[in-house]
Design a protein around this motif. Structure first.
Motif, short mmCIF file in Angstrom:
data_model
loop_
_atom_site.label_atom_id
_atom_site.label_comp_id
_atom_site.label_asym_id
_atom_site.label_seq_id
_atom_site.Cartn_x
_atom_site.Cartn_y
_atom_site.Cartn_z
N ILE A 108 0.84 -1.20 0.00
CA ILE A 108 0.00 0.00 0.00
C ILE A 108 0.87 1.25 0.00
N ILE A 109 1.94 1.22 0.80
CA ILE A 109 2.86 2.37 0.85
C ILE A 109 3.52 2.58 -0.50
N VAL A 110 3.98 1.49 -1.10
CA VAL A 110 4.64 1.59 -2.41
C VAL A 110 3.68 2.13 -3.46
N LEU A 111 2.45 1.67 -3.44
CA LEU A 111 1.46 2.14 -4.40
C LEU A 111 1.23 3.63 -4.27
N GLY A 112 1.10 4.12 -3.04
CA GLY A 112 0.90 5.55 -2.83
C GLY A 112 2.07 6.38 -3.32
N VAL A 113 3.30 5.92 -3.07
CA VAL A 113 4.48 6.66 -3.52
C VAL A 113 4.60 6.63 -5.04
N VAL A 114 4.24 5.51 -5.65
CA VAL A 114 4.26 5.44 -7.12
C VAL A 114 3.29 6.45 -7.72
N GLY A 138 2.70 11.84 -10.42
CA GLY A 138 2.16 13.18 -10.52
C GLY A 138 3.16 14.29 -10.30
N GLU A 139 4.41 13.94 -10.02
CA GLU A 139 5.42 14.96 -9.76
C GLU A 139 5.72 15.77 -11.02
N ILE A 149 -1.04 14.53 -3.94
CA ILE A 149 -1.66 14.55 -2.61
C ILE A 149 -2.43 13.26 -2.37
N PHE A 150 -3.14 12.80 -3.40
CA PHE A 150 -3.89 11.55 -3.28
C PHE A 150 -2.95 10.37 -3.03
N GLY A 151 -1.88 10.28 -3.81
CA GLY A 151 -0.93 9.18 -3.64
C GLY A 151 -0.22 9.24 -2.30
N TYR A 152 0.15 10.44 -1.87
CA TYR A 152 0.85 10.59 -0.58
C TYR A 152 -0.07 10.23 0.57
N LEU A 196 0.80 7.47 3.40
CA LEU A 196 0.78 7.76 4.84
C LEU A 196 -0.19 6.85 5.57
N GLY A 197 -1.35 6.61 4.96
CA GLY A 197 -2.30 5.68 5.57
C GLY A 197 -1.72 4.28 5.71
#
Length: 419
Positions: A174-180, A185-186, A318-321, A325-326
């Motif tokens: 889940i963490i990896v998915l959010g960072v990806v 989006g960067e 923001i959505f991915g981060y 974080l969750g």
């Protein structure tokens, strides 16, 4: 009459000693004032402030566009470690902050087997992390740092400290998915900076896994300041060797004086104060508080970098981060602890919020309005910065195309006209 007076005088308690030479001591019923204790929230605030200040301070010094244009992160890291070496030696001789040295059974064999290799990865972690500030924004770097627990877990598996399980792998995914998603989006994505930050996270994870594996016994347990006492000299020496091979030939005294010796001293002092604050924070709170404070600090840094430094952040980031974080909180605490603390905090928070609204209804409305306005401004800045970056990129592309057309048309005459 006289007998009654004598009887009365006999029933009275003596007010002074019969011996006139004895001193008369005043009796006070005022209780001894207790020494006020510092609330735990103060340690949390100081740690978050110092941690964020170190990151923003380093970015200000190293950044070419919005900072002091001092592109020598290895020198800066070496200076921090030299300063930390001196300060820990001074504190060990003049204060009780390093009394933990007495419980550590450090020998030459342990130093070579544990401290030196761990210090090697610590040094590489600091160098790569500071190199990333030359290319990436503060907000994006904080998003990438969310993968540190994942890297620590993988390093622990590689060193044989832990066994991989499907449940743990699912949590960190889940963490990896959010960072990806955040990386996708960067806007200012630079591959070189991304690689440096990824290496920094990998080296830091290896260091943490080695600390847990090699220094896990009670006689080698160290608080952060004692660890800095042992690791700072090793890291300073390693960084200095790397500095001599990579940056010594390009840095000059003019570069140092452009930044200013005073600024460099304050920068190193803030970095060292952060290590001291960690000791007090761990001593006064728990690991749960430290984890949540780290998440809060990262969120605040992203917000500050958007609102103050004007780093462009897209809603997709923001959505991915948020997903990362969750997943980080869930991985660190677990479902049971999250439910337990959420239930307790929600009840206490609702009770306090209702009491505050009853006593100060106008202030509560103003607080709600202020929080909403703050997040609206953050979203506005993120959209406006993203649009500005996109427009400026288009303008730069048009300018480059025009210049190339002129150069191809006029040749050497156009080049000479700039002189």
């Amino acid at each position: 009459m006289s007998s009654s007076n004598d009887t009365t005088e006999d029933k009275r308690e003596p007010l002074m000693s019969d011996n006139r030479d004895d001193p008369i001591l005043p009796v006070s019923n005022v209780p001894t004032p207790t020494r006020p204790t510092i609330p735990s929230a103060a340690y949390v605030i100081v740690w978050i402030a110092l941690s964020g200040s170190v990151i923003l301070f380093n970015k200000k010094i190293l950044d070419k566009e919005k900072g002091l244009n001092f592109p020598f992160p290895i020198f800066l890291t070496t200076w921090h470690l030299v300063f930390a070496t001196i300060m820990t030696q001074v504190l060990a001789r003049t204060s009780s902050l390093l009394d933990g040295l007495k419980t550590v059974k450090m020998t030459g064999k342990v130093y070579l087997r544990a401290v030196v290799p761990i210090g090697f990865f610590f040094s590489l972690s600091l160098i790569c992390s500071n190199q990333a500030y030359l290319y990436l924004s503060v907000s994006f770097i904080q998003m990438l740092k969310a993968t540190t627990p994942v890297a620590v877990l993988l390093a622990g598996w590689a060193l044989g400290k832990d066994r991989p399980t499907s449940k743990t792998f699912g949590n960190v995914s889940i963490i990896v998915l959010g960072v990806v998603i955040a990386s996708y989006g960067e806007i200012k994505f630079v591959m070189v900076g991304f690689i440096f930050q990824a290496l920094g996270v990998a080296f830091e994870a290896t260091r943490l896994a080695m600390v847990e594996k090699l220094l896990n016994s009670p006689e080698y347990k160290m608080d952060p300041l004692v660890s800095l006492y042992y690791f700072a000299p090793v890291c300073a020496a390693m960084n200095f060797v790397i500095f001599l091979s990579l940056e010594a030939s390009t840095i000059t005294l003019d570069d140092i004086f452009r930044v200013g010796p005073f600024v460099l001293v304050i920068n190193a002092l803030v970095a060292f104060a952060l290590n001291v604050s960690v000791v007090f924070l761990i001593g006064k709170t728990s690991s749960l508080v430290l984890t949540l404070c780290g998440v809060l600090k990262d969120i605040l840094l992203v917000i500050i970098s958007v609102a103050w430094i004007h780093d462009p952040v897209k809603p997709l980031q923001i959505f991915g981060y948020s997903i990362a974080l969750g997943g980080l909180v869930y991985y660190k605490l677990g479902a049971d602890k999250i439910k337990e603390h959420y239930g307790r905090l929600s009840k206490e928070g609702a009770l306090r919020w209702n009491e505050y609204g009853t006593k100060y209804p106008a202030y509560r409305k103003a607080a709600v309005f202020g929080v909403c306005a703050f997040f609206v401004l953050v979203i506005f800045f993120s959209y406006s910065n993203a649009g500005t970056a996109e427009i400026s990129g288009q303008v730069d592309a048009v300018v480059r195309a025009g210049v190339n057309h002129i150069h191809s048309k006029r040749g050497l005459e156009t080049v000479m006209s700039f002189f």
